[in-house]
Scaffold this active site. Structure first.
Site, PDB file in Angstrom:
ATOM      1  N   HIS A   1       0.839  -1.209   0.000  1.00  0.00           N
ATOM      2  CA  HIS A   1       0.000   0.000   0.000  1.00  0.00           C
ATOM      3  C   HIS A   1       0.871   1.255   0.000  1.00  0.00           C
ATOM      4  CE1 HIS A   1      -2.968  -2.728   2.342  1.00  0.00           C
ATOM      5  NE2 HIS A   1      -3.536  -2.497   1.166  1.00  0.00           N
TER       6      HIS A   1
ATOM      7  N   LYS B   1     -17.942  -6.181   7.967  1.00  0.00           N
ATOM      8  CA  LYS B   1     -16.711  -6.918   7.680  1.00  0.00           C
ATOM      9  C   LYS B   1     -15.893  -7.160   8.941  1.00  0.00           C
ATOM     10  CE  LYS B   1     -12.935  -7.033   4.386  1.00  0.00           C
ATOM     11  NZ  LYS B   1     -12.202  -6.352   3.326  1.00  0.00           N
TER      12      LYS B   1
ATOM     13  N   ARG C   1      -2.000  -6.045  -8.227  1.00  0.00           N
ATOM     14  CA  ARG C   1      -0.813  -6.861  -7.963  1.00  0.00           C
ATOM     15  C   ARG C   1      -0.620  -7.954  -9.003  1.00  0.00           C
ATOM     16  NH1 ARG C   1      -2.876  -8.049  -2.046  1.00  0.00           N
ATOM     17  NH2 ARG C   1      -4.655  -8.257  -3.419  1.00  0.00           N
TER      18      ARG C   1
ATOM     19  N   SER D   1      -2.759  -7.698   3.225  1.00  0.00           N
ATOM     20  CA  SER D   1      -2.951  -7.555   4.673  1.00  0.00           C
ATOM     21  C   SER D   1      -3.257  -8.920   5.291  1.00  0.00           C
ATOM     22  CB  SER D   1      -4.109  -6.600   4.957  1.00  0.00           C
ATOM     23  OG  SER D   1      -3.847  -5.337   4.402  1.00  0.00           O
TER      24      SER D   1
HETATM   25  O1  PNS Z   1      -8.858  -3.001   0.486  1.00  0.00           O
HETATM   26  P1  PNS Z   1     -10.129  -3.523  -0.112  1.00  0.00           P
HETATM   27  O2  PNS Z   1     -10.906  -4.295   0.929  1.00  0.00           O
HETATM   28  O3  PNS Z   1      -9.894  -4.300  -1.379  1.00  0.00           O
HETATM   29  O4  PNS Z   1     -11.005  -2.218  -0.504  1.00  0.00           O
HETATM   30  C1  PNS Z   1     -12.276  -2.368  -1.083  1.00  0.00           C
HETATM   31  C2  PNS Z   1     -13.046  -1.023  -1.114  1.00  0.00           C
HETATM   32  C3  PNS Z   1     -13.142  -0.428   0.268  1.00  0.00           C
HETATM   33  C4  PNS Z   1     -12.324  -0.051  -2.014  1.00  0.00           C
HETATM   34  C5  PNS Z   1     -14.469  -1.321  -1.707  1.00  0.00           C
HETATM   35  O5  PNS Z   1     -15.035  -2.377  -0.997  1.00  0.00           O
HETATM   36  C6  PNS Z   1     -15.401  -0.130  -1.640  1.00  0.00           C
HETATM   37  O6  PNS Z   1     -15.222   0.845  -2.357  1.00  0.00           O
HETATM   38  N1  PNS Z   1     -16.434  -0.195  -0.778  1.00  0.00           N
HETATM   39  C7  PNS Z   1     -17.396   0.867  -0.604  1.00  0.00           C
HETATM   40  C8  PNS Z   1     -18.763   0.465  -1.134  1.00  0.00           C
HETATM   41  C9  PNS Z   1     -18.913   0.799  -2.603  1.00  0.00           C
HETATM   42  O7  PNS Z   1     -18.732   1.917  -3.022  1.00  0.00           O
HETATM   43  N2  PNS Z   1     -19.251  -0.227  -3.408  1.00  0.00           N
HETATM   44  C10 PNS Z   1     -19.476  -0.061  -4.838  1.00  0.00           C
HETATM   45  C11 PNS Z   1     -18.223  -0.229  -5.656  1.00  0.00           C
HETATM   46  S1  PNS Z   1     -17.768  -1.908  -5.743  1.00  0.00           S
END
Ligand code: PNS
Length: 160
Positions: free
Chosen positions: A18, A42, A91, A129
């Protein structure tokens, strides 16, 4: 005009992968807002406050990175922040499907917001993570893969 991008994620906890993506983004954008998702559904190891604190300490050398958190839709947070770009790291091919789905859904929800994907240095391309938490839990050495402050937090949370 200041070019601002939002770098969202769970950051449970932040890894050097990150950090690599955020620092790479600074060569394209003036300011990066690292946005920690607060999703009560979560299961996470660290609270939002702890995740933000680890990020703040990791980027305390630069004022161009700010740390915030959000609930709900990412595009709403991006609009509220006055940014128009989302940064994500890519990645490996395995990341692609989910990222593709997310980028196109976000574009449908907010056509003015762009998603920019950056690849980390190969030395971090296999870390996540989850794998850091698993290896640390079973006593493995994760130094060099996470910022020093994260090691402190992991020690307190898992070993103490
Ligand atoms: O680090 P991660 O868990 O891969 O991040 C995922 C994240 C937080 C970017 C994604 O889950 C997110 O944007 N969640 C907010 C809800 C949302 O906007 N959902 C619609 C787009 S998929």
């Amino acid at each position: 005009m200041t070019k601002t991008a939002v770098y969202p994620g769970s950051f449970d906890p932040v890894t050097n992968g990150h950090v690599d993506i955020a620092r790479r983004s600074l060569s394209i954008f003036d300011k990066i807002i690292i946005a920690v998702i607060n999703n009560p559904e979560k299961k996470v190891l660290f609270s939002v406050t702890e995740r933000k604190e680890m990020l703040r300490r990791t980027f305390e050398d630069t004022e161009r990175v700010v740390v915030d958190s959000f609930e709900g839709l990412l595009v709403d947070f991006v609009n509220r922040s006055g940014a128009d770009t989302i940064i994500r790291g890519l990645r490996a091919v395995s990341d692609f499907e989910y990222e593709f789905q997310m980028a196109l859904m976000n574009r449908r929800l907010a056509p003015g917001i762009k998603s920019v994907y950056l690849m980390p240095s190969p030395e971090f391309s296999y870390i996540s993570s989850s794998i850091i938490k698993e290896v640390y839990t079973f006593g493995g050495n994760v130094s060099g893969l996470i910022p020093p402050v994260v090691e402190e937090y992991l020690r307190e949370k898992i070993r103490d």
